[in-house]
Scaffold this active site. Structure first.
Site, PDB file in Angstrom:
ATOM      1  N   HIS A 296       0.834  -1.211   0.000  1.00 38.29           N
ATOM      2  CA  HIS A 296       0.000   0.000   0.000  1.00 38.29           C
ATOM      3  C   HIS A 296       0.868   1.259   0.000  1.00 38.29           C
ATOM      4  CE1 HIS A 296      -3.945  -1.928   0.289  1.00 38.29           C
ATOM      5  NE2 HIS A 296      -3.286  -2.878   0.930  1.00 38.29           N
ATOM      6  N   THR A 297       2.027   1.127  -0.571  1.00 35.90           N
ATOM      7  CA  THR A 297       2.919   2.293  -0.707  1.00 35.90           C
ATOM      8  C   THR A 297       2.906   2.823  -2.139  1.00 35.90           C
ATOM      9  OG1 THR A 297       4.664   0.658  -1.026  1.00 35.90           O
ATOM     10  CG2 THR A 297       4.542   1.691   1.142  1.00 35.90           C
ATOM     11  N   ASP A 298       2.531   1.970  -3.114  1.00 35.40           N
ATOM     12  CA  ASP A 298       2.708   2.403  -4.517  1.00 35.40           C
ATOM     13  C   ASP A 298       1.819   3.592  -4.888  1.00 35.40           C
ATOM     14  OD1 ASP A 298       0.387   0.819  -4.634  1.00 35.40           O
ATOM     15  OD2 ASP A 298       1.011  -0.315  -6.413  1.00 35.40           O
TER      16      ASP A 298
ATOM     17  N   SER B 254     -10.140 -18.883 -23.861  1.00 35.60           N
ATOM     18  CA  SER B 254      -9.295 -19.147 -22.695  1.00 35.60           C
ATOM     19  C   SER B 254      -9.396 -20.598 -22.241  1.00 35.60           C
ATOM     20  CB  SER B 254      -9.716 -18.227 -21.544  1.00 35.60           C
ATOM     21  OG  SER B 254      -9.128 -18.687 -20.343  1.00 35.60           O
TER      22      SER B 254
ATOM     23  N   SER C 172      -3.004 -12.048 -10.851  1.00 36.17           N
ATOM     24  CA  SER C 172      -3.459 -12.762 -12.042  1.00 36.17           C
ATOM     25  C   SER C 172      -3.952 -11.759 -13.080  1.00 36.17           C
ATOM     26  CB  SER C 172      -4.550 -13.762 -11.690  1.00 36.17           C
ATOM     27  OG  SER C 172      -5.626 -13.118 -11.056  1.00 36.17           O
ATOM     28  N   SER C 173      -4.563 -10.666 -12.636  1.00 39.73           N
ATOM     29  CA  SER C 173      -5.098  -9.709 -13.617  1.00 39.73           C
ATOM     30  C   SER C 173      -3.964  -8.956 -14.325  1.00 39.73           C
ATOM     31  CB  SER C 173      -6.084  -8.742 -12.969  1.00 39.73           C
ATOM     32  OG  SER C 173      -5.533  -8.127 -11.852  1.00 39.73           O
TER      33      SER C 173
ATOM     34  N   GLU D 290      -6.746  -0.985 -15.672  1.00 41.68           N
ATOM     35  CA  GLU D 290      -7.399  -1.230 -14.380  1.00 41.68           C
ATOM     36  C   GLU D 290      -8.166   0.006 -13.909  1.00 41.68           C
ATOM     37  OE1 GLU D 290      -7.341  -3.929 -12.287  1.00 41.68           O
ATOM     38  OE2 GLU D 290      -5.749  -5.184 -13.103  1.00 41.68           O
TER      39      GLU D 290
ATOM     40  N   ASP E  77       1.897  -3.830  -9.565  1.00 47.70           N
ATOM     41  CA  ASP E  77       1.630  -5.137 -10.164  1.00 47.70           C
ATOM     42  C   ASP E  77       2.022  -5.198 -11.642  1.00 47.70           C
ATOM     43  OD1 ASP E  77       0.732  -5.550  -7.646  1.00 47.70           O
ATOM     44  OD2 ASP E  77      -1.375  -5.718  -8.164  1.00 47.70           O
TER      45      ASP E  77
ATOM     46  N   TYR F  54     -10.025  -1.567  -0.413  1.00 45.45           N
ATOM     47  CA  TYR F  54      -8.849  -0.990  -1.069  1.00 45.45           C
ATOM     48  C   TYR F  54      -9.073   0.491  -1.375  1.00 45.45           C
ATOM     49  CZ  TYR F  54      -4.888  -0.675  -4.297  1.00 45.45           C
ATOM     50  OH  TYR F  54      -3.711  -0.325  -4.908  1.00 45.45           O
TER      51      TYR F  54
END
Ligand code: GLA
Length: 374
Positions: free
Chosen positions: A32-34, A67, A129-130, A162, A174, A223
């Site tokens: 939670h720093t980004d 997929s 995964s995303s 995102e 990510d 979040y």
């Protein structure tokens, strides 16, 4: 489930011309720093998402995507006319359509294409995964259509997917990890300057990653609430990003209203822990690195409040094993996985032991992700 039962040729009737992949990631420390302009230290996990692709027949603007994880059903849409999915099971298509939507908006020339996707990165486990899907898919488009995109810009566009298409206000960690990190080395990234360096895990140690069996989702409330709280803390401190304050500001931060003060304290101390972790890694000191993992978990639990009882239990069980240097929740939190630093050569046995103890105590179904392959 036989996930590899249909080849690209069997689905589309011709061969793929590009195959690209991207790994999932585990963040060692810097949580939670980004989105606060701070430091992160993720590394790649062996599990990857693989995308095979070819152009569609000339003049066709259609995307056809299939997929292995969804039974090879072929989804079709028109490039430039992307829409968000309404059903939960088709949610993964938002990442696909988001990628072409953002690329078109940014002025990249895309034609129709066929794509076959196979993800080995477990979903909902907090292991990106995303981002692995977005990065591997954008890489396949880059190769297929010769897009001029370097790896950093590619990661930044995946973050835009995102934020602007999927509706998850995630940070840059990510996609940067999935785009640039390797197994065995961590990516020390300054999310403000976007400078990065590779750092090696100490030779005497190795990593374990265990999924708690409690799924996590970024598009959830927790979040975004944390992000909003950080913004409120900045407002109260008269700054634009929490990165602008450091350890010497803690007395001032302590005077903020309780919740804001604890959120800001986590971010400030976590940034410091990333710097100290890099120093510990460079000094080949797994004991110190393990201590920092423990401190980080406590801070996420008490000050940032993103842990849950099952994760705390898993961390506690892991920490009480004699081979373990330290353990902590990894990723956004509210479920997902933990990362454990353990004495080299013991990861296979210790991971099974911890998973068994946790399964018995919690009734959940944990999965050992690392060590592991596909
Ligand atoms: C999620 C987000 C990242 C980061 C972490 C918390 O994984 O996608 O951008 O904010 O949570 O460190």
């Amino acid at each position: 489930m036989n996930t590899l039962s249909k080849t690209f040729n069997e689905i589309f009737g011709h061969a793929a011309t590009a195959t690209e992949h991207a790994s999932g990631r585990v963040n060692l420390i810097g949580e939670h720093t980004d989105y606060n302009g701070g430091f992160v230290l993720p590394t790649a996990i062996p599990q990857q998402t693989i995308v095979e692709m070819s152009k569609a027949p000339a003049g066709d603007r259609k995307a056809r995507v299939s997929s292995a994880n969804q039974g090879f059903k072929v989804h079709e849409y028109e490039i430039g006319k992307e829409a968000k999915q309404t059903s939960k099971e088709d949610h993964w298509l938002d990442y696909i359509q988001g990628v072409t939507c953002i690329l078109v908006k940014e002025g990249f020339e895309l034609g129709g294409f066929h794509a076959r996707i196979h993800s080995q990165v477990p979903m909902g486990s907090g292991l990106s995964s995303s981002a692995a899907l977005e990065v591997s898919f954008m890489r396949a488009l880059r190769t297929t259509f010769g897009l001029k995109l370097d790896d950093v810009r590619l990661a930044q566009l995946c973050q835009k997917v995102e934020n602007d298409f999927v509706g998850a206000r995630v940070g840059i960690m990510d996609p940067m990890a999935c785009s640039l990190a390797d197994v065995g080395t961590a990516l020390f990234l300054d999310t403000q300057s976007m400078e990065y360096k590779q750092v090696k895990v100490p030779e005497a140690a190795e990593l374990i990653v265990i999924n708690s069996g409690v799924a996590h989702r970024n598009v959830g409330g927790g979040y975004n609430t944390r992000r909003a709280e950080c913004e409120s803390a900045c407002e109260a401190l008269g700054i634009t990003l929490l990165r602008e304050v450091g350890m010497s500001d803690l007395p001032r931060v302590a005077k903020l209203p309780d919740v804001l003060s604890r959120r800001a304290k986590h971010v400030i101390t976590e940034n410091e822990r990333v710097l100290q972790s890099v120093a510990a890694m460079n000094a080949q000191d797994p004991v110190r690195l393990g201590e920092l993992f423990k401190e980080s978990h406590l801070s996420m639990k008490q000050d940032y409040e993103v842990s849950i009882p099952e994760i705390d239990l898993l961390v506690e069980l892991a920490s009480s094993q004699k081979e373990v240097y330290g353990a902590r929740l990894t990723g956004g939190g509210f479920g997902g996985s933990i990362v454990i630093l353990v004495r080299k050569g013991t990861a296979v046995e210790v991971s099974q032991r911890i998973a068994a103890l946790y399964a018995k105590a919690s009734g959940e179904k944990p999965t050992v992700i690392v060590p592991g392959g596909t």
